[in-house]
Motif scaffolding. Structure first.
Motif, mmCIF file in Angstrom:
data_model
loop_
_atom_site.group_PDB
_atom_site.id
_atom_site.type_symbol
_atom_site.label_atom_id
_atom_site.label_comp_id
_atom_site.label_asym_id
_atom_site.label_seq_id
_atom_site.Cartn_x
_atom_site.Cartn_y
_atom_site.Cartn_z
ATOM 1 N N GLU A 1 0.875 -1.087 0.082
ATOM 2 C CA GLU A 1 0.021 0.006 -0.065
ATOM 3 C C GLU A 1 0.894 1.454 -0.130
ATOM 4 O O GLU A 1 0.674 2.146 -0.639
ATOM 5 C CB GLU A 1 -0.894 -0.079 1.257
ATOM 6 C CG GLU A 1 -1.881 -1.092 0.878
ATOM 7 C CD GLU A 1 -3.039 -0.964 2.290
ATOM 8 O OE1 GLU A 1 -2.806 0.009 3.169
ATOM 9 O OE2 GLU A 1 -3.962 -1.718 2.262
ATOM 10 N N GLU B 1 2.462 1.552 -3.414
ATOM 11 C CA GLU B 1 1.405 1.907 -4.277
ATOM 12 C C GLU B 1 1.252 3.498 -4.264
ATOM 13 O O GLU B 1 1.364 4.334 -5.218
ATOM 14 C CB GLU B 1 0.028 1.480 -4.296
ATOM 15 C CG GLU B 1 0.345 -0.086 -4.877
ATOM 16 C CD GLU B 1 -0.971 -0.773 -4.386
ATOM 17 O OE1 GLU B 1 -1.887 0.056 -4.375
ATOM 18 O OE2 GLU B 1 -1.074 -2.184 -4.457
ATOM 19 N N GLU B 2 0.862 3.911 -3.069
ATOM 20 C CA GLU B 2 0.960 5.268 -2.777
ATOM 21 C C GLU B 2 1.838 6.406 -3.193
ATOM 22 O O GLU B 2 1.880 7.406 -3.757
ATOM 23 C CB GLU B 2 0.546 5.781 -1.342
ATOM 24 C CG GLU B 2 0.488 7.050 -0.927
ATOM 25 C CD GLU B 2 0.179 7.385 0.679
ATOM 26 O OE1 GLU B 2 0.152 8.422 0.960
ATOM 27 O OE2 GLU B 2 -0.107 6.289 1.097
ATOM 28 N N ASN C 1 2.140 6.331 -7.199
ATOM 29 C CA ASN C 1 1.023 7.287 -7.612
ATOM 30 C C ASN C 1 1.278 8.464 -7.423
ATOM 31 O O ASN C 1 0.661 9.273 -8.340
ATOM 32 C CB ASN C 1 -0.266 6.476 -7.012
ATOM 33 C CG ASN C 1 -0.724 5.165 -7.455
ATOM 34 O OD1 ASN C 1 -0.424 4.835 -8.880
ATOM 35 N ND2 ASN C 1 -1.429 4.525 -6.787
ATOM 36 N N GLU D 1 1.133 11.241 -10.407
ATOM 37 C CA GLU D 1 0.318 12.302 -10.627
ATOM 38 C C GLU D 1 0.782 13.550 -10.624
ATOM 39 O O GLU D 1 0.393 14.519 -11.248
ATOM 40 C CB GLU D 1 -0.688 12.206 -9.042
ATOM 41 C CG GLU D 1 -1.586 13.384 -8.979
ATOM 42 C CD GLU D 1 -2.558 13.164 -7.764
ATOM 43 O OE1 GLU D 1 -3.342 14.249 -7.606
ATOM 44 O OE2 GLU D 1 -2.529 12.292 -7.209
ATOM 45 N N ASP E 1 -4.115 7.368 -8.902
ATOM 46 C CA ASP E 1 -4.252 6.145 -8.555
ATOM 47 C C ASP E 1 -4.090 4.848 -9.747
ATOM 48 O O ASP E 1 -4.938 4.123 -10.063
ATOM 49 C CB ASP E 1 -5.831 5.903 -7.814
ATOM 50 C CG ASP E 1 -5.774 6.771 -6.800
ATOM 51 O OD1 ASP E 1 -4.780 6.839 -5.912
ATOM 52 O OD2 ASP E 1 -6.941 7.168 -6.494
ATOM 53 N N LYS F 1 -2.372 -0.404 -9.170
ATOM 54 C CA LYS F 1 -3.250 -1.070 -8.028
ATOM 55 C C LYS F 1 -2.777 -2.449 -8.181
ATOM 56 O O LYS F 1 -2.732 -2.956 -9.312
ATOM 57 C CB LYS F 1 -4.818 -0.616 -8.336
ATOM 58 C CG LYS F 1 -5.186 0.742 -8.359
ATOM 59 C CD LYS F 1 -6.535 0.801 -8.723
ATOM 60 C CE LYS F 1 -7.046 2.247 -8.681
ATOM 61 N NZ LYS F 1 -8.486 2.356 -8.831
#
Length: 412
Positions: free
Chosen positions: A169, A172-173, A176, A180, A189, A192
């Motif tokens: 998690e 991924e954050e 992303n 972005e 996002d 995933k």
């Protein structure tokens, strides 16, 4: 066998512009056909162009009735960077699949030319907001070879981050958030469900934003019919402008070509086949046909109607690339020993995502447009109201930045 997860992510935010870079592009193309390479990145221009059309022809086979949009240059750049770590048959497959003739250009020359191309495209003095780059997110316990990391940073301007993939998690954050930021908030996002055994994620991004020099006036945008096929039509916001554009109607392959140059050094090609002739045009589509159009274009004042639209697409590249001859990197036969020193890696996933927005670009600038308009009755009309092909080219480097087919402007 460990897994190596890769993602290609890009965005094109485009408000097209009108200026005169047709001669610039045609001169570059003509010089290339004579084997005269004025800049290092011209050595890879033909290979990149061939790959763009090759990729388009494959994607279109499985996309009947759907919009298509992708960045061939983004994909070429990412896989060329991957070639830094490829060896033997895997390397040969990669370069051949990317349409580079290894009897005419060496692997090192390909990498050096991409370095020059990235420097050119990221140069802010070209009056276009264009950002193209790469990033490597590497597991904290994974130790790539120093040479691979140095070459990725030097030749491909790659950012390098050490990431805790044990906390999926959090990883991924982190990825992303990077994507972005680099795409000005247009892609969020994206990553995933990272694979459990992932050791490294490669991201390639492209962001482009450009404006019309003579914008469409939003007041003149009207809902009009767009004919998806002979039985189906939809209402779309249709922009309008009377102005001078390079156009050509190709009677041999049955299509209308309109070229809209950007402010800066890029061109947008809109290719609208005659009714029922899309497959005929697509079968002929290639660098030779594009060259023919450049020699045949004439500048004239027209009433141009162009849909206002935005689309977002996402492709899992594994199947496409395998059909293009790039197969080993997805199997246990992969030799990516240039990354770790051992042939114990393969690609677990390759993702390509694209975004495009075409719109009028404001009201203030449009006020000066009306003063240049002549009576409409004196100008022929070109209305892009059927499925069309489009490609966006950077004129000096002959790079195919984006390519696609719009079957339904309302389908995002």
């Amino acid at each position: 066998m460990s897994n190596f997860n890769m993602a290609w992510l890009l965005v094109g935010l485009c408000a097209f512009v009108h200026c005169h870079h047709i001669p610039t592009y045609f001169q570059a193309q003509r010089e290339l056909s004579r084997g005269r390479y004025h800049f290092p990145y011209h050595n890879i221009a033909i290979g990149n162009a061939d790959f763009a059309f090759k990729f388009y022809h494959d994607v279109v086979l499985g996309a009947a009735g759907k919009n298509i949009f992708f960045s061939p240059l983004s994909i070429s750049t990412a896989f060329s960077m991957l070639a830094l770590g490829a060896k033997s048959h895997t390397l040969n497959q990669l370069l051949s699949g990317l349409c580079f003739n290894q009897t005419e250009i060496t692997e090192q020359e390909i990498h050096e030319n991409f370095r020059a191309l990235l420097e050119h495209l990221n140069n802010p003095s070209r009056n276009i907001e264009l950002s193209l780059g790469n990033a490597l997110f590497i597991d904290e316990e994974f130790k790539p070879l120093k040479k691979f990391l140095q070459d990725a940073k030097h030749l491909y301007k790659s950012d390098i981050s050490h990431t805790n993939f044990n906390n999926s998690e959090e990883a991924e954050e982190e990825i992303n958030s990077y994507i972005e930021k680099k795409t000005n908030g247009k892609l969020v996002d994206v990553i995933k469900g990272l694979d459990a055994e992932v050791l490294m994620v490669l991201v390639n991004y492209m962001f482009m934003k450009a404006y019309w020099e003579d914008p469409f006036n939003p007041i003149k945008t009207r809902e009009q019919d767009f004919f998806i096929d002979e039985h189906t039509k939809v209402k779309v916001p249709m922009m309008y402008r009377n102005g001078r554009y390079y156009t050509y109607h190709d009677r041999d392959v049955s299509c209308q070509v309109v070229v809209l140059p950007y402010k800066g050094t890029a061109l947008a090609f809109f290719i609208m086949p005659d009714p029922g002739k899309m497959k005929q045009v697509e079968d002929a589509l290639g660098i030779d046909l594009l060259t023919k159009w450049f020699t045949s274009l004439t500048e004239k004042r027209i009433n141009l109607h162009l849909p206002k639209f935005s689309i977002s697409t996402k492709y899992v590249l594994k199947g496409i690339l395998r059909r293009l001859g790039i197969t080993d990197i997805f199997t246990e036969d992969a030799d990516l020993s240039g990354i770790t020193g051992k042939p114990d890696l393969k690609i677990s996933k390759a993702i390509h995502q694209a975004y495009l927005n075409v719109y009028e670009n404001g009201t203030e600038a449009a006020a000066s447009t009306d003063s240049q308009i002549v009576p409409n009755s004196l100008s022929p009309t070109i209305k892009i109201n059927r499925p069309f092909i489009m490609t966006i080219i950077e004129s000096q480097s002959m790079s195919f930045l984006f390519m696609g087919k719009i079957t339904n402007p309302n389908e995002n």
